[in-house]
Design a protein around this motif. Sequence first.
Motif, PDB file in Angstrom:
ATOM      1  N   ASP A   1       3.001  -4.252 -33.616  1.00 41.10           N
ATOM      2  CA  ASP A   1       3.650  -3.062 -34.168  1.00 41.10           C
ATOM      3  C   ASP A   1       4.796  -2.606 -33.270  1.00 41.10           C
ATOM      4  O   ASP A   1       5.863  -2.209 -33.760  1.00 41.10           O
ATOM      5  CB  ASP A   1       2.633  -1.931 -34.337  1.00 41.10           C
ATOM      6  CG  ASP A   1       1.587  -2.256 -35.388  1.00 41.10           C
ATOM      7  OD1 ASP A   1       1.952  -2.870 -36.397  1.00 41.10           O
ATOM      8  OD2 ASP A   1       0.409  -1.909 -35.190  1.00 41.10           O
TER       9      ASP A   1
ATOM     10  N   LYS B   1       8.848  -2.452 -34.078  1.00 45.74           N
ATOM     11  CA  LYS B   1       9.662  -1.261 -33.778  1.00 45.74           C
ATOM     12  C   LYS B   1      10.856  -1.646 -32.907  1.00 45.74           C
ATOM     13  O   LYS B   1      11.971  -1.178 -33.126  1.00 45.74           O
ATOM     14  CB  LYS B   1       8.802  -0.205 -33.069  1.00 45.74           C
ATOM     15  CG  LYS B   1       9.535   1.106 -32.777  1.00 45.74           C
ATOM     16  CD  LYS B   1       8.583   2.142 -32.206  1.00 45.74           C
ATOM     17  CE  LYS B   1       9.307   3.413 -31.790  1.00 45.74           C
ATOM     18  NZ  LYS B   1       9.897   4.155 -32.920  1.00 45.74           N
TER      19      LYS B   1
ATOM     20  N   SER C   1       3.856   5.158 -37.523  1.00 43.67           N
ATOM     21  CA  SER C   1       3.797   3.871 -38.231  1.00 43.67           C
ATOM     22  C   SER C   1       5.241   3.463 -38.499  1.00 43.67           C
ATOM     23  O   SER C   1       6.162   4.291 -38.431  1.00 43.67           O
ATOM     24  CB  SER C   1       3.030   3.991 -39.550  1.00 43.67           C
ATOM     25  OG  SER C   1       3.733   4.825 -40.463  1.00 43.67           O
ATOM     26  N   MET C   2       5.451   2.178 -38.795  1.00 45.60           N
ATOM     27  CA  MET C   2       6.795   1.735 -39.138  1.00 45.60           C
ATOM     28  C   MET C   2       7.295   2.437 -40.396  1.00 45.60           C
ATOM     29  O   MET C   2       8.487   2.752 -40.516  1.00 45.60           O
ATOM     30  CB  MET C   2       6.798   0.218 -39.349  1.00 45.60           C
ATOM     31  CG  MET C   2       6.709  -0.582 -38.064  1.00 45.60           C
ATOM     32  SD  MET C   2       8.125  -0.277 -36.957  1.00 45.60           S
ATOM     33  CE  MET C   2       9.482  -0.871 -37.959  1.00 45.60           C
ATOM     34  N   LYS C   3       6.382   2.704 -41.327  1.00 39.83           N
ATOM     35  CA  LYS C   3       6.760   3.411 -42.559  1.00 39.83           C
ATOM     36  C   LYS C   3       7.295   4.797 -42.240  1.00 39.83           C
ATOM     37  O   LYS C   3       8.292   5.247 -42.831  1.00 39.83           O
ATOM     38  CB  LYS C   3       5.541   3.501 -43.484  1.00 39.83           C
ATOM     39  CG  LYS C   3       5.821   4.163 -44.819  1.00 39.83           C
ATOM     40  CD  LYS C   3       4.572   4.187 -45.686  1.00 39.83           C
ATOM     41  CE  LYS C   3       4.839   4.873 -47.019  1.00 39.83           C
ATOM     42  NZ  LYS C   3       3.611   4.921 -47.867  1.00 39.83           N
ATOM     43  N   LEU C   4       6.653   5.484 -41.285  1.00 45.63           N
ATOM     44  CA  LEU C   4       7.105   6.818 -40.900  1.00 45.63           C
ATOM     45  C   LEU C   4       8.483   6.743 -40.242  1.00 45.63           C
ATOM     46  O   LEU C   4       9.361   7.574 -40.526  1.00 45.63           O
ATOM     47  CB  LEU C   4       6.101   7.464 -39.944  1.00 45.63           C
ATOM     48  CG  LEU C   4       6.475   8.851 -39.397  1.00 45.63           C
ATOM     49  CD1 LEU C   4       6.654   9.841 -40.529  1.00 45.63           C
ATOM     50  CD2 LEU C   4       5.404   9.338 -38.420  1.00 45.63           C
ATOM     51  N   ASP C   5       8.709   5.766 -39.363  1.00 44.37           N
ATOM     52  CA  ASP C   5      10.016   5.613 -38.721  1.00 44.37           C
ATOM     53  C   ASP C   5      11.125   5.410 -39.752  1.00 44.37           C
ATOM     54  O   ASP C   5      12.193   6.028 -39.672  1.00 44.37           O
ATOM     55  CB  ASP C   5       9.994   4.412 -37.764  1.00 44.37           C
ATOM     56  CG  ASP C   5       9.565   4.808 -36.349  1.00 44.37           C
ATOM     57  OD1 ASP C   5       9.112   5.955 -36.182  1.00 44.37           O
ATOM     58  OD2 ASP C   5       9.682   3.984 -35.438  1.00 44.37           O
ATOM     59  N   ILE C   6      10.866   4.537 -40.710  1.00 48.93           N
ATOM     60  CA  ILE C   6      11.874   4.250 -41.732  1.00 48.93           C
ATOM     61  C   ILE C   6      12.144   5.492 -42.588  1.00 48.93           C
ATOM     62  O   ILE C   6      13.293   5.794 -42.925  1.00 48.93           O
ATOM     63  CB  ILE C   6      11.424   3.064 -42.611  1.00 48.93           C
ATOM     64  CG1 ILE C   6      11.409   1.777 -41.760  1.00 48.93           C
ATOM     65  CG2 ILE C   6      12.341   2.886 -43.815  1.00 48.93           C
ATOM     66  CD1 ILE C   6      10.770   0.596 -42.445  1.00 48.93           C
ATOM     67  N   ALA C   7      11.085   6.251 -42.908  1.00 48.56           N
ATOM     68  CA  ALA C   7      11.262   7.477 -43.687  1.00 48.56           C
ATOM     69  C   ALA C   7      12.113   8.485 -42.919  1.00 48.56           C
ATOM     70  O   ALA C   7      12.988   9.159 -43.492  1.00 48.56           O
ATOM     71  CB  ALA C   7       9.891   8.080 -44.014  1.00 48.56           C
TER      72      ALA C   7
END
Length: 483
Positions: A273, A277, A461-467
């Motif tokens: 993970d 990132k 999470s990667m999803k949170l970073d992208i959001a």
Amino acid sequence: MYKKSVSSWLKHWDFMVMDILVLHLCVLLSFDLIWNEGIPYMNMRFRTIALLFLLCQLAVMFFTQPYKGILKRGNAAELGLSLRHTLSVLASYVIATFVLHQQHIFSRRFIAACMVLYAAATFLTRFGLKKFVMHRLRITKTKSAMVVITTSSMIKDVINNLTKSELYDYFISGIVLVDRNVKNRKIAGIPVLENNDDILGQISREWVDEVFICLPDELALSDDAKEKLISMGVTTHYCLAELQDDSWGERHVQSLGDYAVVTSGMKMVAPKDLLYKRLLDIVGAIVGCIICGILFIFVAPAIYMKSPGPIFFSQTRIGLNGKPFKIYKFRSMYMDAEERKAALLAQSEVDSVMFKMEDDPRIIGSEKKDRNGKPKGIGNFIRKTSIDEFPQFFNVLKGDMSLVGTRPPTVDEWERYDIQHRARMRVKPGITGLWQVSGRSNIESMDEVVRLDKEYIQNWSMKLDIAILFKTVKVVLLHEGAV
């Protein structure tokens, strides 16, 4: 966030990637030498051979685990294992060609050339990569800073057990002896911190990535000390086989030196993970640096004409776990801005830890006002549009920062931090973050900033970073607040 230790076959992914690249290059070179049929990648036979070799190599890696203990192996052992690995891949390839009825791609000359090259290249590249990895492990600046908390009777054994192997990625930056209070002393060249009522406060204001605790039962840490360590966000290794309570947050068991430890932290993440990132950071930083170069053409003359001096501004900031680094920005303030800050502290519009003024006279051109009395200088424009942040993509490329994280405090802000504020530096500082896209301009409390930053860390999470990255673009374009 703390990277969990890895025990799977992917632990040495760097050696695995290296071997895959080496084999492909050997196949490419052998194909060109034996058949010389033009551009290999345009040739169906080459593509079939390359794909089959790759699948065979991955199967051999999975079932034989050729990288287990690779950093501890001597050259003779490595040579033997490189030959065995080469023969295993060769045997798998030969069997696969006949099982899949692909005898038309079988050539003894090609296989001989490829395997001779692969055997030699595998040993040499593993030898070189091991030298590089071992060199990095010896460089203090690439390691985590660890404080050891133990007793005077145990300290020598603890240091020996933690440092007797070269294969560790930390250095002991300080020692706390709970049964003795000493000043200006070193043990094995490591400074002993004064054991006083504010010892955890001292630790919170230093560069400390991890804390290692090895204490007898009768001197175990108090619940209050545990609570403070948790609120600081420091990763803690506790060398007791079992812990009877759940007050240490997320935990897992691992080995550290000769110790079996229970490691706790605000957020435990798998190495893959963190790799994802970092890859996102590198790609984003390259794009950002290109945009920064384009902006420089237009921004540099405007800054220099209004305030002659350097175009870029650098300042020491506090990064991951208290580690100082130099941050870079387009200069949006006059040259004497830092000297004038002390006189303006009383006018700060937020709490005593942070500094913020809506109409900051240190900003270049801020004396120029619009019809509503709002400053409209070049410095205000640069800050409002977040153009000043673009040079920080170089910090991201260097690894001091991330695209998404927590904003790095200045040194004077860091020195005013309470213990609970330190938790926000448990991740690499970012160009943007949850705080910045949650109405930064309306947040005037350091406690609220810490709450949002801890929320980001605990739910990362990667999803949170992208959001957050997508929301940052919206915030900047709509001028909903500087990032």
